[in-house]
Write an enzyme that holds these catalytic residues in place. Structure first.
Site, PDB file in Angstrom:
ATOM      1  N   GLY A 159      -0.300  -7.705   2.069  1.00 16.53           N
ATOM      2  CA  GLY A 159       0.146  -8.906   2.772  1.00 16.53           C
ATOM      3  C   GLY A 159       0.300 -10.099   1.848  1.00 16.53           C
ATOM      4  O   GLY A 159       1.228 -10.901   1.990  1.00 16.53           O
ATOM      5  N   GLY A 183       0.785  -1.222   0.000  1.00 13.04           N
ATOM      6  CA  GLY A 183       0.000   0.000   0.000  1.00 13.04           C
ATOM      7  C   GLY A 183       0.818   1.273   0.000  1.00 13.04           C
ATOM      8  O   GLY A 183       0.539   2.208  -0.766  1.00 13.04           O
TER       9      GLY A 183
END
Length: 405
Positions: free
Chosen positions: A382, A359
């Protein structure tokens, strides 16, 4: 029978069938207005393909962290509306997820129509850590459709009901084009990279990146390490880093990784100078220092000018680049120069495969409006990290094992 390999949506017959999609539409909003619809746009090709094939589509997604409770501000109403605009059709929104209303709306859906279920995470069963905590939530969702399609790479690393339970009960299951593209780029970068192959790793903590770095050693030619995670490596080399963020408990791990890199022929590149300040709240730099002269009360918050020159020169010679993590506290303009310089440098490398994930890293790319200059921007944070670490993601494991008829 058990599927040995993951199927993709263009490998099965979906004409006239109802498809339940797990999508990652967890988009940022401001007072109910979507401020960045990139995650929705990323899934549109798969959804359009399904509609063009004469399928009806049911979308399930999450928004925010409501903690298993109904939070009106986290409704998917604006997401359903934006999805409909991008698809050019009306996307109905069910007021619940697996209740009577959603069941009836799903049953009434005709080919070419679309329905979005309300926020999955309004239901505590969606995020249950154990199978018994999730109950029959995934089973009920699976019963709404003929085919389950996972096109949500951003949650592929999570053992949520919509990720790992639905495919266990679905009649058929497959992955969408977004996941297919993720696998093509990330898989090729790991298996047969064009060389020199450089990994740029930044961010705050070594602890979140040790597995990745260890997995890449011997395969990648060079690893550039920046951000606060570089401090732990510098401490392991005997340098003082003032009051900067550091994971002193991982110094031995950092030393072991540096020795392993040397044995396997991967070159590690660390900062040699920094911009520093005396507070995390600082809006201006208090100066530039070398690694030998970090002030005792200072925090290093960005890589320095000579480090930028060194890193940019290395990147200019690369043919495959994988980048995760900023070089400093980029949210503060005074300490964004390193991250922005790395981003610009990667964007300018000619004839190279450049892959971005995470991100914060994605935010840097969009800050400079350089998304189109990169070969691929992963939609996962992730999931991207676990994939690079060499782990099999739960979503992929269950898609391979799902029952097909």
């Amino acid at each position: 029978m058990k599927g040995k390999t993951m199927l993709f949506i263009d490998q099965i017959d979906i004409k006239g069938k109802k498809l339940l999609f797990r999508v990652d539409f967890n988009v940022p909003q401001d007072a109910g207005t979507i401020t960045d619809d990139n995650r929705i746009r990323a899934a549109i090709p798969t959804l359009k393909y399904a509609l063009d094939q004469g399928a009806a589509i049911i979308l399930c997604a999450h928004l925010g962290k409501p903690g298993g409770k109904v939070v009106p501000e986290l409704s998917l109403a604006s997401v359903a509306e934006r999805t409909g605009e991008l698809l050019g059709i009306n996307v109905l929104l069910s007021p619940d997820t697996i209740g009577d209303i959603s069941q009836k709306m799903a049953a009434a859906l005709k080919p070419g129509q679309a329905l979005m279920l309300e926020n999955l995470r309004f239901n505590p069963e969606e995020i249950g850590e154990k199978a018994e905590d999730r109950g029959d939530f995934g089973k009920v969702l699976a019963s709404m459709a003929d085919v389950y399609v996972n096109d949500a790479f951003g949650v592929a690393h999570r053992e949520n009901a919509s990720v790992v339970d639905i495919p266990r009960y679905a009649k058929e299951c497959c992955a969408g084009f977004l996941i297919k593209r993720e696998l093509e780029y990330l898989g090729d970068a790991l298996r047969e990279p064009r060389r020199p192959y450089v990994c740029v790793s930044g961010g705050a903590k070594v602890s979140t990146k040790l597995g990745i770095l260890n997995n890449l050693l011997g395969n990648v030619d060079d690893i550039i390490i920046g951000g606060a995670m570089a401090n732990t490596f510098l401490l392991a080399q005997g340098y003082a880093v003032g009051k900067s963020l550091v994971e002193a408990n991982l110094v031995e791990d950092a030393q072991a990784l540096m020795l392993k890199a040397e044995k396997l022929g991967t070159r590690l590149h660390l900062p040699i100078d920094f911009k520093f300040a005396y507070s995390h709240e600082a809006v201006e730099s208090d100066g530039i220092c070398s690694i030998e002269s970090v002030p005792e009360d200072a925090l290093v918050l960005d890589i320095g000018p000579q480090t930028i020159i060194n890193f940019v020169a290395l990147l200019a010679q690369s043919k495959t680049i994988v980048w995760n993590g900023p070089m400093g506290l980029f949210e503060t303009p005074a300490f964004a120069e390193g991250s922005l310089a790395i981003c610009q440098a990667i964007a300018e490398v000619k004839d190279a495969v450049s892959i971005v994930g995470g991100g914060d890293t994605d935010a840097v790319v969009h800050l400079l409006d350089l998304a189109e200059k990169f070969s691929f921007i992963s939609t996962g944070g992730g999931s991207f990290l676990q994939f690079l670490e060499g782990k099999e993601l739960p979503a992929f494991k269950t898609l391979k094992e799902c029952v097909t008829q």
